[in-house]
Design an enzyme around this catalytic site. Structure first.
Site, mmCIF file in Angstrom:
data_model
loop_
_atom_site.group_PDB
_atom_site.id
_atom_site.type_symbol
_atom_site.label_atom_id
_atom_site.label_comp_id
_atom_site.label_asym_id
_atom_site.label_seq_id
_atom_site.Cartn_x
_atom_site.Cartn_y
_atom_site.Cartn_z
ATOM 1 C CG ASP A 18 -1.852 -1.180 1.257
ATOM 2 O OD1 ASP A 18 -2.256 -1.635 0.164
ATOM 3 O OD2 ASP A 18 -2.209 -1.651 2.355
ATOM 4 C CE LYS A 40 -3.839 -6.527 0.848
ATOM 5 N NZ LYS A 40 -4.761 -5.565 0.243
ATOM 6 C CG ASP A 67 -7.261 -7.272 -1.816
ATOM 7 O OD1 ASP A 67 -8.352 -7.832 -2.038
ATOM 8 O OD2 ASP A 67 -7.040 -6.582 -0.804
ATOM 9 C CE LYS A 69 -11.405 -6.367 -0.247
ATOM 10 N NZ LYS A 69 -9.994 -5.900 -0.392
ATOM 11 C CG ASP A 72 -19.090 -6.544 -13.700
ATOM 12 O OD1 ASP A 72 -20.205 -6.691 -14.266
ATOM 13 O OD2 ASP A 72 -18.362 -5.564 -13.869
ATOM 14 C CB ILE A 73 -22.557 -9.711 -15.465
ATOM 15 C CG1 ILE A 73 -21.519 -9.267 -16.489
ATOM 16 C CG2 ILE A 73 -23.613 -8.635 -15.230
ATOM 17 C CD1 ILE A 73 -22.094 -9.140 -17.896
ATOM 18 C CB THR A 122 -13.704 -6.634 8.547
ATOM 19 O OG1 THR A 122 -12.721 -5.921 7.801
ATOM 20 C CG2 THR A 122 -13.476 -8.112 8.412
ATOM 21 C CD GLN A 192 -6.750 -3.310 10.096
ATOM 22 O OE1 GLN A 192 -7.863 -3.717 10.411
ATOM 23 N NE2 GLN A 192 -6.238 -3.485 8.889
ATOM 24 N NE ARG A 213 -2.030 0.953 8.147
ATOM 25 C CZ ARG A 213 -3.265 1.298 8.514
ATOM 26 N NH1 ARG A 213 -3.581 2.566 8.679
ATOM 27 N NH2 ARG A 213 -4.168 0.360 8.708
HETATM 28 O O1 C5P Z 1 -1.568 -1.555 7.185
HETATM 29 P P1 C5P Z 1 -2.440 -2.711 7.550
HETATM 30 O O2 C5P Z 1 -1.674 -3.863 8.172
HETATM 31 O O3 C5P Z 1 -3.655 -2.336 8.340
HETATM 32 O O4 C5P Z 1 -2.923 -3.229 6.117
HETATM 33 C C1 C5P Z 1 -3.801 -4.290 5.986
HETATM 34 C C2 C5P Z 1 -4.104 -4.566 4.553
HETATM 35 O O5 C5P Z 1 -5.213 -5.468 4.492
HETATM 36 C C3 C5P Z 1 -4.532 -3.360 3.734
HETATM 37 O O6 C5P Z 1 -4.078 -3.573 2.384
HETATM 38 C C4 C5P Z 1 -6.029 -3.375 3.793
HETATM 39 O O7 C5P Z 1 -6.643 -2.812 2.672
HETATM 40 C C5 C5P Z 1 -6.306 -4.872 3.836
HETATM 41 N N1 C5P Z 1 -7.564 -5.231 4.476
HETATM 42 C C6 C5P Z 1 -7.901 -4.882 5.781
HETATM 43 N N2 C5P Z 1 -9.078 -5.277 6.332
HETATM 44 C C7 C5P Z 1 -9.922 -5.995 5.615
HETATM 45 C C8 C5P Z 1 -9.618 -6.366 4.316
HETATM 46 C C9 C5P Z 1 -8.413 -5.968 3.766
HETATM 47 O O8 C5P Z 1 -7.137 -4.224 6.457
HETATM 48 N N3 C5P Z 1 -11.042 -6.392 6.180
#
Ligand code: C5P
Length: 238
Positions: A18, A40, A67, A69, A72-73, A122, A192, A213
C-alpha cells in the site's frame, strides 16, 4: 491438520504494497529483499499502473496476491479472472456472492491461481447490512457465504482474525484462511480495531497474514518482517 499446515513460515506473511505508486513499490520490495516472499497488490496500486508488478515479482520468485475484490456479471468476472490467472498471480479476491464465485471458478482454470472470497467486508456491521436491505446480521451472513464459497470450489476466505477459529470449525481443514488486522504486540493500531498478534492469528487457524503498515512504515522494514516471521514460526512449532 489443515491443508496449509506445511506452508513455510515466511510464505505465511503477505506484505500489502500500500504505497504511493509503482516506483515506491519497487523500492520497498528491493529494501525487503529475502525477508518477504509474498506481496499483496491492491486496487490503489493496480489502478495506479501496478498490475505489471505481478509478472515482475513472479519473475524474481515472489508470490503475489491480487486484491481486486471482483464483483460483476458472471461473464465479466470469468474473463477478468482468466486474465489475472495468465499473469501468474497466486491469490485473487472476489466478493462472496454465489454467482460471482462460480464465474471466477470457471475463469481460474486448473493452474496456480487460488481464489479467495471476501465474505462480508469487516468494515460492515449489522446496521450497515440492514441499511443495504439484508435481513440477517454479519455473523450469519459470514457463515452462509463461507459454506457457499466451499460449495462453489473456492480455495479460501478473507476473514477478520476473530472469525478464523469459528469459520475454520465450519469449513474444515482444506480452505485457506487469510486474515488482515494483524498487529505485533505493541505496534500502532492505525485504523484497525479488532486486531490479533501474528502468533495468536496463526494459533487460531489462519494460514496467511496480510500485514501492511507494521512492516512498510517500520523504521527497519526488514527487521519488522523478520520478527513477524519468527513469531509465525514459533506459533506453528517450526
Ligand atoms: O496496514 P495494515 O496492516 O492495516 O494493512 C492491511 C491490509 O489489508 C490493507 O491492504 C487493507 O486494505 C487490507 N484489508 C484490511 N481489512 C480488511 C480487508 C483488507 O485491512 N477487512
Amino acid at each position: 491438520m489443515t491443508r496449509g499446515a506445511t506452508i513455510p513460515a515466511r510464505d505465511r506473511l503477505i506484505v500489502a504494497l500500500d504505497v504511493d505508486g509503482v516506483e515506491a513499490a519497487r523500492a520497498l520490495v528491493a529494501q525487503l529483499g529475502d525477508s518477504v516472499s509474498f506481496y499483496k497488490i491492491g486496487m490503489e496500486l493496480a489502478y495506479g499502473g501496478g498490475l505489471p508488478l505481478v509478472e515482475e515479482l513472479k519473475a524474481v520468485g515472489k508470490k503475489v496476491f491480487v486484491d481486486l475484490k471482483l464483483h460483476d456479471i458472471g461473464q465479466t468476472v470469468e474473463r477478468a479472472t482468466r486474465r489475472i490467472a495468465r499473469l501468474g498471480a497466486d491469490f485473487l479476491t472476489i466478493h462472496g456472492f454465489p454467482q460471482t464465485m462460480r464465474a471466477a471458478r470457471q475463469g481460474a482454470g486448473d493452474g496456480g491461481l487460488r481464489l479467495l472470497a471476501v465474505t462480508v467486508m469487516t468494515s460492515y456491521d449489522d446496521a450497515d447490512l440492514a441499511e443495504a436491505g439484508y435481513s440477517i446480521g454479519v455473523a450469519e451472513l459470514v457463515s452462509r457465504r463461507a459454506i457457499q464459497a466451499k460449495d462453489a470450489g473456492i480455495d479460501g476466505l478473507i476473514l477478520s482474525p476473530q472469525e478464523v477459529a469459528p469459520i475454520r470449525a465450519l469449513v474444515g481443514p482444506e480452505m485457506a484462511l487469510v486474515t488482515p488486522g494483524v498487529r505485533p504486540a505493541g505496534a500502532a493500531l492505525g485504523d484497525q480495531k479488532r486486531v490479533m498478534t501474528p502468533g495468536a492469528a496463526i494459533a487460531a487457524g489462519a494460514d496467511h497474514l496480510v500485514v501492511g503498515r507494521p512492516v512498510t512504515q517500520a523504521p527497519d522494514p526488514r527487521a519488522a518482517a523478520d520478527a513477524i516471521v519468527a513469531e509465525i514460526s514459533a506459533a506453528i512449532g517450526g
